[in-house]
Design a protein around this motif. Structure first.
Motif, PDB file in Angstrom:
ATOM      1  N   SER A  43       0.835  -1.196   0.000  1.00 14.20           N
ATOM      2  CA  SER A  43       0.000   0.000   0.000  1.00 14.20           C
ATOM      3  C   SER A  43       0.877   1.255   0.000  1.00 14.20           C
ATOM      4  O   SER A  43       1.841   1.350   0.750  1.00 14.20           O
ATOM      5  CB  SER A  43      -0.882  -0.012   1.242  1.00 14.20           C
ATOM      6  OG  SER A  43      -1.676   1.151   1.228  1.00 14.20           O
ATOM      7  N   ASP A  44       0.547   2.206  -0.862  1.00 12.75           N
ATOM      8  CA  ASP A  44       1.363   3.424  -0.921  1.00 12.75           C
ATOM      9  C   ASP A  44       0.493   4.670  -0.828  1.00 12.75           C
ATOM     10  O   ASP A  44       0.888   5.736  -1.258  1.00 12.75           O
ATOM     11  CB  ASP A  44       2.206   3.452  -2.204  1.00 12.75           C
ATOM     12  CG  ASP A  44       1.348   3.468  -3.472  1.00 12.75           C
ATOM     13  OD1 ASP A  44       0.111   3.271  -3.373  1.00 12.75           O
ATOM     14  OD2 ASP A  44       1.909   3.660  -4.556  1.00 12.75           O
ATOM     15  N   LYS A  45      -0.711   4.493  -0.242  1.00 18.20           N
ATOM     16  CA  LYS A  45      -1.609   5.644  -0.249  1.00 18.20           C
ATOM     17  C   LYS A  45      -1.093   6.784   0.622  1.00 18.20           C
ATOM     18  O   LYS A  45      -1.444   7.925   0.405  1.00 18.20           O
ATOM     19  CB  LYS A  45      -3.044   5.239   0.114  1.00 18.20           C
ATOM     20  CG  LYS A  45      -3.221   4.581   1.463  1.00 18.20           C
ATOM     21  CD  LYS A  45      -4.696   4.181   1.646  1.00 18.20           C
ATOM     22  CE  LYS A  45      -5.015   3.774   3.077  1.00 18.20           C
ATOM     23  NZ  LYS A  45      -4.164   2.711   3.612  1.00 18.20           N
ATOM     24  N   ASP A  46      -0.219   6.450   1.590  1.00 20.25           N
ATOM     25  CA  ASP A  46       0.301   7.515   2.448  1.00 20.25           C
ATOM     26  C   ASP A  46       1.739   7.895   2.100  1.00 20.25           C
ATOM     27  O   ASP A  46       2.388   8.620   2.834  1.00 20.25           O
ATOM     28  CB  ASP A  46       0.254   7.076   3.919  1.00 20.25           C
ATOM     29  CG  ASP A  46      -1.154   6.676   4.311  1.00 20.25           C
ATOM     30  OD1 ASP A  46      -2.105   7.361   3.874  1.00 20.25           O
ATOM     31  OD2 ASP A  46      -1.312   5.651   5.013  1.00 20.25           O
ATOM     32  N   SER A  47       2.246   7.379   0.954  1.00 18.57           N
ATOM     33  CA  SER A  47       3.661   7.598   0.646  1.00 18.57           C
ATOM     34  C   SER A  47       3.877   8.951  -0.028  1.00 18.57           C
ATOM     35  O   SER A  47       3.234   9.274  -1.022  1.00 18.57           O
ATOM     36  CB  SER A  47       4.153   6.474  -0.264  1.00 18.57           C
ATOM     37  OG  SER A  47       5.262   6.902  -0.989  1.00 18.57           O
ATOM     38  N   VAL A  48       4.813   9.744   0.532  1.00 16.13           N
ATOM     39  CA  VAL A  48       5.116  11.037  -0.106  1.00 16.13           C
ATOM     40  C   VAL A  48       5.796  10.817  -1.447  1.00 16.13           C
ATOM     41  O   VAL A  48       5.654  11.597  -2.370  1.00 16.13           O
ATOM     42  CB  VAL A  48       6.030  11.931   0.771  1.00 16.13           C
ATOM     43  CG1 VAL A  48       5.269  12.443   1.973  1.00 16.13           C
ATOM     44  CG2 VAL A  48       7.286  11.211   1.195  1.00 16.13           C
TER      45      VAL A  48
ATOM     46  N   SER B 254       5.263   8.325  -3.606  1.00 16.00           N
ATOM     47  CA  SER B 254       4.253   8.029  -4.615  1.00 16.00           C
ATOM     48  C   SER B 254       3.500   9.294  -5.001  1.00 16.00           C
ATOM     49  O   SER B 254       3.167   9.478  -6.169  1.00 16.00           O
ATOM     50  CB  SER B 254       3.268   6.991  -4.100  1.00 16.00           C
ATOM     51  OG  SER B 254       3.932   5.765  -3.987  1.00 16.00           O
ATOM     52  N   ALA B 255       3.262  10.149  -4.024  1.00 18.89           N
ATOM     53  CA  ALA B 255       2.544  11.393  -4.326  1.00 18.89           C
ATOM     54  C   ALA B 255       3.337  12.206  -5.350  1.00 18.89           C
ATOM     55  O   ALA B 255       2.770  12.769  -6.292  1.00 18.89           O
ATOM     56  CB  ALA B 255       2.325  12.201  -3.048  1.00 18.89           C
TER      57      ALA B 255
ATOM     58  N   THR C 113      -2.846   4.524  -7.333  1.00 15.60           N
ATOM     59  CA  THR C 113      -2.155   3.944  -6.176  1.00 15.60           C
ATOM     60  C   THR C 113      -2.099   2.425  -6.350  1.00 15.60           C
ATOM     61  O   THR C 113      -2.874   1.832  -7.106  1.00 15.60           O
ATOM     62  CB  THR C 113      -2.885   4.237  -4.853  1.00 15.60           C
ATOM     63  OG1 THR C 113      -4.139   3.538  -4.875  1.00 15.60           O
ATOM     64  CG2 THR C 113      -3.112   5.719  -4.652  1.00 15.60           C
TER      65      THR C 113
ATOM     66  N   ASP D 185      -2.982   0.201  -4.236  1.00 21.46           N
ATOM     67  CA  ASP D 185      -4.210  -0.447  -3.758  1.00 21.46           C
ATOM     68  C   ASP D 185      -5.343  -0.372  -4.780  1.00 21.46           C
ATOM     69  O   ASP D 185      -6.098  -1.331  -4.949  1.00 21.46           O
ATOM     70  CB  ASP D 185      -4.670   0.190  -2.437  1.00 21.46           C
ATOM     71  CG  ASP D 185      -3.748  -0.186  -1.286  1.00 21.46           C
ATOM     72  OD1 ASP D 185      -3.290  -1.350  -1.253  1.00 21.46           O
ATOM     73  OD2 ASP D 185      -3.471   0.677  -0.440  1.00 21.46           O
TER      74      ASP D 185
END
Ligand SMILES: [Fe+2]
Ligand SMILES: [Fe+2]
Ligand SMILES: [Fe+2]
Lengths: 253, 330
Positions: free
Chosen positions: B217-222, B224-225, B236, B238
């Motif tokens: 999961s990378d929804k909170d990754s800076v 990936s942003a 993302t 997910d």
């Protein structure tokens, strides 16, 4: 020998050559010296498997016992294979593989050229289709033999060693027998000895440019195209190639 | 995915106020869906991230030849052998397009290859799993190419022109591969008991590794942003994994196979399946080299490279001789 018996044998020879060499070449997949060669070798193998389907498909029809190309490829034992010994030899290094390919391509291009005018139209059609692919293979394998023969000292030595090893297997391709005699009389297929001068011209020109020397030895290995005596290598190749069909008879895939 | 856990260079998305004039112009072009071309100005972090991502994708195509190549000599019919050869040839071709796309960013194929062989660059974790029965060749096409497509279809719109164009060519072929893979699964699932067993065994082994292809999961990754702001990552991990599960579960049901997840169930509210996560500790172990085939895959590639040195040198030397002869003749 009836004409159909001879024809069946001839078609097996054509189909088994491409089947066995195609199999050998496919063993390189993912292991070549450069990406372009991986692509080219896969492509060559693919063409040869495609040609096998045509030759063995026709062989099955001529035989008339309901055997398909797959039946012939996967359910015969070594003694029923009719490929020349050259095609079943192990790959060795990349140089040996390409030298083997070049020698075969040179033979095959001359053979297919003849067969395009065969009195048997089915054979002429297959030959026409295959010959486009084979001229490309020959151009490529010839260029590679030249590049490596006339490359570095090391690549030259490896290519000369490959030629020395493979040359005794060349003669078999031109060694006609009763099968060929029957078909030659009908204008269906050539007496292979007739093809030799053209082969020698192609090979001679490439080897000269490659600075390679044809070994001076009259010895010829034979026994593949008549099935009398294959090498020890063929059995191992078939063990792998035929395994699923043998282990799970009757399944469709 | 084929490009998995690619480390985004930089420190995360900059606010407009933090951007230089050039960076702001660059971001404007991206926001406006313009393509960035090799000669255009680009932030060094964008370039570095793309090299990692495209390089890793290319390496995956190349290493990916090995598990499938493992069955070429045992393919059960001439037609299956031809189809598999054509597929593996396509994968090598994908590697070629992608290396060419990476080269436009100023890194050579040989440099990338050396980084793969000495472990500085990675390839997708999925190719460290073995292909053990013929149905695995079906499962790889169906699941692995299927998961690749999930990720690559959106990447056709990625901001870097050469990468986007490579993806457009590749996606066409990948969907073929997926259909052919599913066709093998179909034959196996409708076949003898032994064939059904092979098909189920293949699904059992490839299901979770396929889910891992999308990365954790990378929804909170800076990081990936930042990649998403640059449009070199579109969704993302997910989101893509969910899409993959939603697409694949009904296909498995149609085959009469059981997805090896007791937690799997339809969630009407979200309009998608709930499913169990793969074992992420296994995933990290595989990335570090502790997968079933890491050693073999790298040894194969290293051997191919080292054994092939004399061939590459020979062809180069011949090319130089020909050049010299041409010059002399002029
Ligand atoms: Fe691919
Ligand atoms: Fe793939
Ligand atoms: Fe693919």
């Amino acid at each position: 020998m009836t004409k159909d018996d001879a024809l069946f044998q001839f078609l097996l020879r054509m189909g088994d050559n491409t089947l066995i060499l195609g199999h050998r070449v496919s063993e390189w997949c993912g292991h070549s010296p450069v990406l372009e060669e991986d692509i080219a070798l896969a492509n060559t193998a693919l063409d040869m498997i495609g040609q096998t389907q045509l030759w063995l498909g026709l062989a099955g029809e001529v035989e008339g016992n309901g055997r398909s190309a797959d039946d012939l490829a996967f359910l015969r034992d070594a003694w029923d294979f009719r490929n020349v010994l050259l095609t079943e030899l192990p790959n060795g290094d990349f140089g040996q593989t390409l030298m083997r390919q070049f020698l075969f391509d040179a033979f095959q291009s001359v053979m297919l050229n003849w067969l395009q005018d065969s009195s048997n139209t089915r054979i002429a059609e297959i030959a026409e289709k295959a010959s486009k692919e084979v001229s490309y293979h020959l151009e490529r394998s010839g260029d590679t033999v030249i590049g490596l023969g006339d490359g570095t000292e090391e690549s030259h030595a490896k290519m000369q060693a490959a030629l020395d090893y493979l040359w005794p297997y060349v003669g078999e391709m031109f060694d006609g027998d009763a099968v060929d005699a029957v078909l030659a009389k009908e204008g269906i297929a050539p007496d292979p000895a007739e093809l030799r001068p053209e082969f020698d011209a192609i090979v001679g020109a490439v080897l000269a440019e490659a600075t390679l020397t044809v070994p001076d030895s009259p010895f010829v290995h034979k026994g593949g195209r008549d099935g009398r005596m294959h090498t020890e290598h063929l059995g191992h190749l078939l063990t792998q190639m035929q395994w699923l069909q043998r282990a799970y008879p009757g399944a469709t895939w | 995915m084929y490009a998995q856990m690619v480390k985004t260079a930089g420190t995360g998305v900059k606010s407009r106020a933090e951007m230089s004039a050039e960076e702001a112009r660059f971001q404007d072009r991206i926001d406006d869906d313009q393509k960035i071309e090799p000669k255009d100005w680009m932030p060094e972090d964008y370039r570095a991230t793309l090299i990692r991502q495209i390089g890793q994708h290319a390496h995956s195509e190349i290493v990916g030849q090995l598990p499938e190549g493992n069955w070429i000599t045992r393919a059960p019919t001439l037609e299956r052998k031809a189809i598999l050869l054509a597929k593996v040839q396509d994968e090598a071709g994908h590697g070629l397009y992608l290396y060419s796309a990476a080269e436009t960013l100023g890194v050579s194929r040989d440099e990338l290859t050396e980084m793969l062989l000495d472990g500085r660059m990675k390839y997708s974790s999925i190719f460290n799993y073995p292909t053990l029965n013929w149905a695995d060749i079906g499962a790889v096409g169906w699941l692995v190419d299927g998961a690749a497509i999930m990720n690559q279809v959106p990447l056709q719109r990625t901001s870097y022109g050469p990468y986007s164009r490579a993806m457009i060519r590749i996606c066409k072929e990948e969907s073929f591969h997926q259909r052919q893979g599913y066709d093998i699964m179909m034959k196996m699932a409708q076949g003898t008991d032994a064939q059904k067993k092979m098909a189920q065994d293949a699904l059992n082994r490839f299901w979770y590794p396929s889910l891992m292809m999308f990365g954790p999961s990378d929804k909170d990754s800076v990081h990936s942003a930042q990649s998403m702001a640059w449009k070199i990552k579109i969704n993302t991990n997910d989101e893509l994994r969910q899409k993959f599960v939603d697409q694949t579960v009904p296909q498995a049901e149609y085959l009469g196979l059981t997805v090896p997840d007791e937690g799997l169930c339809w969630n009407a509210e979200k309009g998608g399946y709930d499913f169990s996560q793969p074992d992420w500790s296994e995933f990290f172990a595989v990335l570090k080299g502790g997968g079933p085939c890491n050693r073999e895959r790298m040894n194969d590639r290293i051997k191919a490279w080292e054994d092939g040195a004399w061939v590459r040198d020979g062809l180069l030397a011949h090319g130089r001789k020909k050049q010299a002869a041409k010059h002399a003749a002029e």
